[in-house]
Write an enzyme that holds these catalytic residues in place. Structure first.
Site, short mmCIF file in Angstrom:
data_model
loop_
_atom_site.label_atom_id
_atom_site.label_comp_id
_atom_site.label_asym_id
_atom_site.label_seq_id
_atom_site.Cartn_x
_atom_site.Cartn_y
_atom_site.Cartn_z
N ARG A 77 -0.75 21.86 30.20
CA ARG A 77 0.02 23.01 29.89
C ARG A 77 1.50 21.93 29.41
NH1 ARG A 77 1.46 25.94 35.57
NH2 ARG A 77 0.54 24.60 36.15
N GLU B 217 -2.15 29.46 49.19
CA GLU B 217 -1.63 29.67 48.21
C GLU B 217 -1.29 30.69 47.60
OE1 GLU B 217 -1.58 26.70 46.04
OE2 GLU B 217 -1.26 26.33 48.25
N ALA C 82 -3.85 12.66 39.41
CA ALA C 82 -5.68 13.16 38.25
C ALA C 82 -5.57 13.95 37.67
CB ALA C 82 -6.54 12.88 39.29
N ASN D 213 5.99 25.17 49.77
CA ASN D 213 5.32 24.00 49.77
C ASN D 213 5.93 23.17 48.80
OD1 ASN D 213 3.88 21.64 49.86
ND2 ASN D 213 2.35 22.86 49.55
N ASN E 53 35.29 -15.80 8.39
CA ASN E 53 35.35 -14.63 7.95
C ASN E 53 34.40 -14.46 6.95
OD1 ASN E 53 37.25 -11.56 8.25
ND2 ASN E 53 36.55 -12.27 5.61
#
Ligand code: UD1
Ligand code: CA
Length: 482
Positions: A19, A163, A14, A178, A385
């Site tokens: 970036r 975090e 989501a 993690n 050809n």
């Protein structure tokens, strides 16, 4: 059915991916012929989950349309606002009725290098250890930005994920991170998600908080360490996108080489996941192979070939060529410098040579189109050809028309075949002909102006010129000889 078949896989997709600086949602960016989320879905599919849910939010119309194409079996759950990974999983579970019995695997949509094998190992560890949650971790050289795995000093058991933004200096020194991939007990996950708070630096519902919640409630929390940390890398910008493409490309080429393909220069050879090879194929430098391209036994491709959805037959040679939707027969030869467009079929031992473009053209066994020609909307029989610099004139400005040339034909150089037109078996055409009428089998067609020589024209019209002098000398010379 695999023993550890999970009840559901929830793919988080989501987020916006700011970036990437792109109009295209992050998870739809492509590496090796598949979107980022497509790679994650392919790996997830190897677990054969009973339910596959993708949580979409940012640019969800676009993402949902893509999913309908690449993973028609997947369901989507909408997370209208991106309130964190915990909130995203909650939305995913709501799509499944709020909770599911059995294992729920959570993966992120931006980790294209994750393999089905690693997911299977995670799932197996999770079941074997009877965990409430098992997190896939990895030791990384630079843990900046990642959630850190905090372990109990004495037992080594995972106690929490912190975090980066919320971590203390000591915790920031931890290099085990993690991956964002987890296996959960479905019912325990649903219960714990209700308890996740938002009192963190980002004001988000962190999925990672579920670990601490389950542990404090007395449940088993485990970890599975990924063998190769590069596998769990999430893509956040286009530098990482190119790095991931390089790693995946190397993986694909390594598999090809180990199955008997010579890749002369892996650094300049690029392949899609869907490309297939037979033994003793040789791929020369600067080659890109895309889509459903298949290279049959002993064929040689490149240097500098870009083949899309193209089948190259056994022992064929394709040099410096761009081809799309084409079929090159066994022992046939293409290029250097040919352009094969969709619907090109070259028979066994045939040749499409230099500066030749073909489209919707069936060229039979042993037939050659060696130089400087355009063959569009045509059927050519066997062992014919086509003379140099010929054009199959297929377009009258409004409609396309078809040309048929039979077998064992010899068409002259610089012919225009103005379609619709048919040249019968064994027919010849004269050089410089504009063929507008059917040529019966075995005939010679001559369709050009008669040559007229106006003698002495240069001496009269260009007196004193270098041409006039050269002509005068030539005439004198032949008179002396005679
Ligand atoms: C997350 C983890 C972090 C881990 C890292 C691995 C949390 C709180 N942090 O951090 O521990 O080391 O992944 O790459 O889980 N997403 C949603 N909805 C949201 C937020 C995110 O669907 O509301 C999706 C994103 O599209 C993405 C994935 O979840 O696919 C991870 O989100 P991201 O913001 O990249 O998480 P990180 O901050 O990298
Ligand atoms: Ca984030």
């Amino acid at each position: 059915m695999s023993a550890n078949r999970p009840a559901a896989v929830v793919v988080l997709a989501a987020g916006e991916g700011t970036r990437m600086k792109s109009a295209t949602p992050k998870v739809l960016h492509d590496i090796c012929g598949r979107s980022l989320v497509g790679h994650v879905l392919a790996a997830s599919g190897e677990l054969e989950p009973e339910n596959l849910v993708v949580v979409v939010g940012h640019a969800r119309e676009q993402v949902t349309a893509h999913l309908a194409e690449v993973a028609p079996g997947a369901r989507t759950a909408v997370q209208a606002e991106q309130n964190g990974t915990g909130h995203a999983v909650r939305m995913g579970l709501e799509e499944l009725g709020g909770s599911v019995d059995g294992t729920v695997v959570v993966v992120c949509g931006d980790t294209p290098l994750l393999t089905g094998e690693t997911l299977r190992r995670l799932s197996a560890t999770h079941s074997a250890d009877g965990n409430a949650v098992t997190v896939l971790t990895a030791e990384v050289p630079d843990a900046t930005g990642y959630g850190r795995i905090v372990r109990d000093e004495a037992s080594g058991a995972v106690t929490a994920i912190v975090e980066h933004k919320d971590a203390s200096p000591e915790q920031r020194a931890i290099r085990e991170i993690n991956s964002g991939v987890f296996a959960f007990d479905g019912a325990l996950l649903a219960g714990a998600l209700k308890k996740v708070r938002t009192d963190n630096s980002q004001g988000e519902e962190y999925l990672t908080d579920v670990l601490g919640i389950l542990r404090e409630a007395g449940h088993r929390v485990g970890a599975s360490v990924a063998g190769d940390h590069r596998e769990i890398a999430g893509i956040n910008n286009r530098v990482q996108l190119s790095q991931a493409r390089r790693i995946l490309n190397d993986r694909l080429l390594t598999a090809a080489m180990l199955s008997g393909v010579t890749v002369v220069d892996p650094a300049t050879t690029w392949v899609d996941v869907s490309v297939t090879f037979e033994q003793d194929v040789v791929v020369h430098p600067g080659t890109q192979l895309h889509g459903a391209t298949h290279l049959a036994e002993g064929c040689e491709v490149g240097p500098n070939a870009r083949l899309t959805d193209t089948r190259v037959g056994a022992g064929a040679r394709v040099d410096n060529t761009v081809a799309s939707g084409a079929e090159v027969g066994p022992e046939a030869s293409v290029g250097p410098f040919a352009y094969l467009r969709p619907g090109t079929r070259l028979g066994r031992g045939g040749k499409i040579g230099t500066y030749v473009e073909t489209k919707n053209a069936s060229i039979g066994e042993g037939t050659k189109v060696p130089h400087l020609s355009y063959v569009g909307d045509a059927t050519i029989g066997e062992f014919s050809n086509i003379g140099a610099a010929s054009v199959f004139v297929n377009y009258d400005g409004q409609d396309k028309h078809h040309t048929t040339v039979g077998s064992h034909c010899r068409t002259g150089s610089d012919n225009m075949f103005v379609a619709p037109v048919t040249v019968g078996d064994g027919a010849y055409t004269a050089a410089g002909s504009v063929i507008t009428k059917d040529v019966p089998p075995g005939s010679l067609a001559v369709a050009r102006g008669q040559q007229r020589n106006i003698e002495g024209w240069v001496a009269r019209k260009r007196p004193g010129s270098a041409a006039a002098k050269a002509a005068e000398e030539a005439v004198r010379g032949s008179a002396e000889e005679g």
